[in-house]
Write an enzyme that holds these catalytic residues in place. Structure first.
Site, PDB file in Angstrom:
ATOM      1  N   ARG A 146      -8.810   1.757   9.293  1.00 59.39           N
ATOM      2  CA  ARG A 146      -8.457   0.369   9.585  1.00 59.39           C
ATOM      3  C   ARG A 146      -9.525  -0.319  10.419  1.00 59.39           C
ATOM      4  NH1 ARG A 146      -2.436   1.087   9.066  1.00 59.39           N
ATOM      5  NH2 ARG A 146      -1.495  -0.970   8.987  1.00 59.39           N
ATOM      6  N   ARG A 149      11.906  -2.742   9.452  1.00 60.67           N
ATOM      7  CA  ARG A 149      11.072  -1.899  10.288  1.00 60.67           C
ATOM      8  C   ARG A 149      10.949  -2.540  11.664  1.00 60.67           C
ATOM      9  NH1 ARG A 149       5.543  -0.078   7.432  1.00 60.67           N
ATOM     10  NH2 ARG A 149       4.685  -0.949   9.344  1.00 60.67           N
ATOM     11  N   ARG A 157      -0.183  -8.437  13.713  1.00 63.04           N
ATOM     12  CA  ARG A 157      -0.768  -7.470  12.766  1.00 63.04           C
ATOM     13  C   ARG A 157      -1.714  -8.160  11.801  1.00 63.04           C
ATOM     14  NH1 ARG A 157       4.478  -5.561  10.712  1.00 63.04           N
ATOM     15  NH2 ARG A 157       3.507  -4.197   9.197  1.00 63.04           N
ATOM     16  N   ARG A 186      11.090  -7.294   4.014  1.00 63.16           N
ATOM     17  CA  ARG A 186      10.987  -5.838   3.837  1.00 63.16           C
ATOM     18  C   ARG A 186      12.119  -5.087   4.536  1.00 63.16           C
ATOM     19  NH1 ARG A 186       5.385  -2.848   4.972  1.00 63.16           N
ATOM     20  NH2 ARG A 186       5.687  -3.430   7.155  1.00 63.16           N
ATOM     21  N   LYS A 195       0.826  -1.215   0.000  1.00 64.92           N
ATOM     22  CA  LYS A 195       0.000   0.000   0.000  1.00 64.92           C
ATOM     23  C   LYS A 195       0.862   1.268   0.000  1.00 64.92           C
ATOM     24  CE  LYS A 195      -2.265  -0.747   3.847  1.00 64.92           C
ATOM     25  NZ  LYS A 195      -1.683  -2.025   4.314  1.00 64.92           N
TER      26      LYS A 195
HETATM   27  P1  AMP Z   1       1.567   0.789   8.621  1.00 59.76           P
HETATM   28  O1  AMP Z   1       2.762   1.647   8.380  1.00 59.76           O
HETATM   29  O2  AMP Z   1       0.363   1.253   7.855  1.00 59.76           O
HETATM   30  O3  AMP Z   1       1.853  -0.668   8.448  1.00 59.76           O
HETATM   31  O4  AMP Z   1       1.182   0.991  10.163  1.00 59.76           O
HETATM   32  C1  AMP Z   1       2.065   0.607  11.199  1.00 59.76           C
HETATM   33  C2  AMP Z   1       1.350   0.556  12.531  1.00 59.76           C
HETATM   34  O5  AMP Z   1       0.826   1.840  12.858  1.00 59.76           O
HETATM   35  C3  AMP Z   1       0.148  -0.376  12.578  1.00 59.76           C
HETATM   36  O6  AMP Z   1       0.506  -1.725  12.812  1.00 59.76           O
HETATM   37  C4  AMP Z   1      -0.622   0.221  13.764  1.00 59.76           C
HETATM   38  O7  AMP Z   1      -0.015  -0.110  14.986  1.00 59.76           O
HETATM   39  C5  AMP Z   1      -0.418   1.706  13.548  1.00 59.76           C
HETATM   40  N1  AMP Z   1      -1.474   2.284  12.682  1.00 59.76           N
HETATM   41  C6  AMP Z   1      -1.320   2.845  11.453  1.00 59.76           C
HETATM   42  N2  AMP Z   1      -2.484   3.269  10.960  1.00 59.76           N
HETATM   43  C7  AMP Z   1      -3.414   2.956  11.891  1.00 59.76           C
HETATM   44  C8  AMP Z   1      -4.836   3.121  11.973  1.00 59.76           C
HETATM   45  N3  AMP Z   1      -5.531   3.681  10.974  1.00 59.76           N
HETATM   46  N4  AMP Z   1      -5.464   2.661  13.083  1.00 59.76           N
HETATM   47  C9  AMP Z   1      -4.788   2.102  14.095  1.00 59.76           C
HETATM   48  N5  AMP Z   1      -3.469   1.901  14.095  1.00 59.76           N
HETATM   49  C10 AMP Z   1      -2.770   2.335  12.993  1.00 59.76           C
END
Ligand code: AMP
Length: 219
Positions: free
Chosen positions: A84, A157, A168, A123, A9
């Site tokens: 989410r 990461r 996750r 990654r 994404k």
């Molecule tokens: P991402 O970079 O999109 O994979 O997000 C990394 C982490 O940030 C996720 O595993 C959540 O812990 C937190 N996070 C990001 N976006 C959201 C969201 N919309 N709602 C809740 N937690 C989020």
């Protein structure tokens, strides 16, 4: 952009936003920046992120409300990682309606779970620009450093540990996957397979997003 962790994404949202001339807004990125600055919000978010759990809806909704009101989002934005949960989707709908804006399309990017795990394990990201690399699908030119920041060594990461990956994916299945039905019922969902090269997937997304049409309309 809707889809499981590791599906691509972030990479695709950046490209789409650049093509459509709008802002790419990644909620994960906002949280990681807050964590790096060690703000109270960032420190709390880091605990959740590193454990692979979602951050509270209220916090996320507030962040997105503020970020989407920024000057660079005036021409529109691609959201990566938000909403989410159904509560976040409802809040987004209300937020846009209150501003007289509309959600154009929800791009649902998907691949099978085995492939997701493989991608998350492989990654690596640039510590400077946060661009994501993967030895198979999207390798760095020299395999170790960012193409755009040759001094920056790529690293995993913090939330790509085995335990956090499992958590996750579980969070995704329970809390985020219901959004596929939610946006299908709203007539907004376009489903795009995430298998293939970054370029192939980008071209499919671009078609489904109607980027070319949007750019023409704006010019
Ligand atoms: P991402 O970079 O999109 O994979 O997000 C990394 C982490 O940030 C996720 O595993 C959540 O812990 C937190 N996070 C990001 N976006 C959201 C969201 N919309 N709602 C809740 N937690 C989020």
């Amino acid at each position: 952009m809707l889809g499981p962790p590791g599906v691509g994404k972030g990479t695709q949202a950046r490209r789409l936003a650049a093509t459509c001339g709008c802002a790419a807004i990644s909620t994960g990125e906002i949280l990681r920046e807050a964590a790096a600055r060690a703000t109270p919000l960032g420190l709390e978010a880091r605990r959740q992120m590193d454990a692979g759990r979602l951050v509270e809806d209220e916090v996320m909704i507030g962040l997105v409300r503020e970020r989407t009101a920024g000057p660079d989002a005036r021409c529109g934005f691609v959201l990566d990682g938000f909403p989410r949960t159904v509560a976040q989707a409802e809040a987004l709908g209300a937020m846009l309606a209150a501003r007289g804006q509309e959600l154009d399309v929800v791009l649902y990017l998907w691949v099978g779970e085995e492939e997701l795990i493989r991608r998350l394990r492989g990654r690596r990201e640039c510590p400077v620009c946060k661009r994501a690399y993967n030895p198979e699908g999207a390798p760095a030119r020299d395999g170790r450093h960012c193409d755009d920041h040759p001094g920056a060594e790529l690293r995993p990461r913090a939330d790509d540990t085995e335990e956090a990956i499992r958590q996750r994916l579980a969070e995704y299945r329970v809390k985020t996957a219901p959004l596929v039905d939610y946006y299908t019922a709203a007539g907004r969902l376009r489903s795009v397979p995430g298998a293939g090269t970054v370029e192939e997937v980008f071209q499919s997304l671009r078609r489904e997003a109607g980027c070319d049409r949007r750019v023409e309309q704006a010019t």
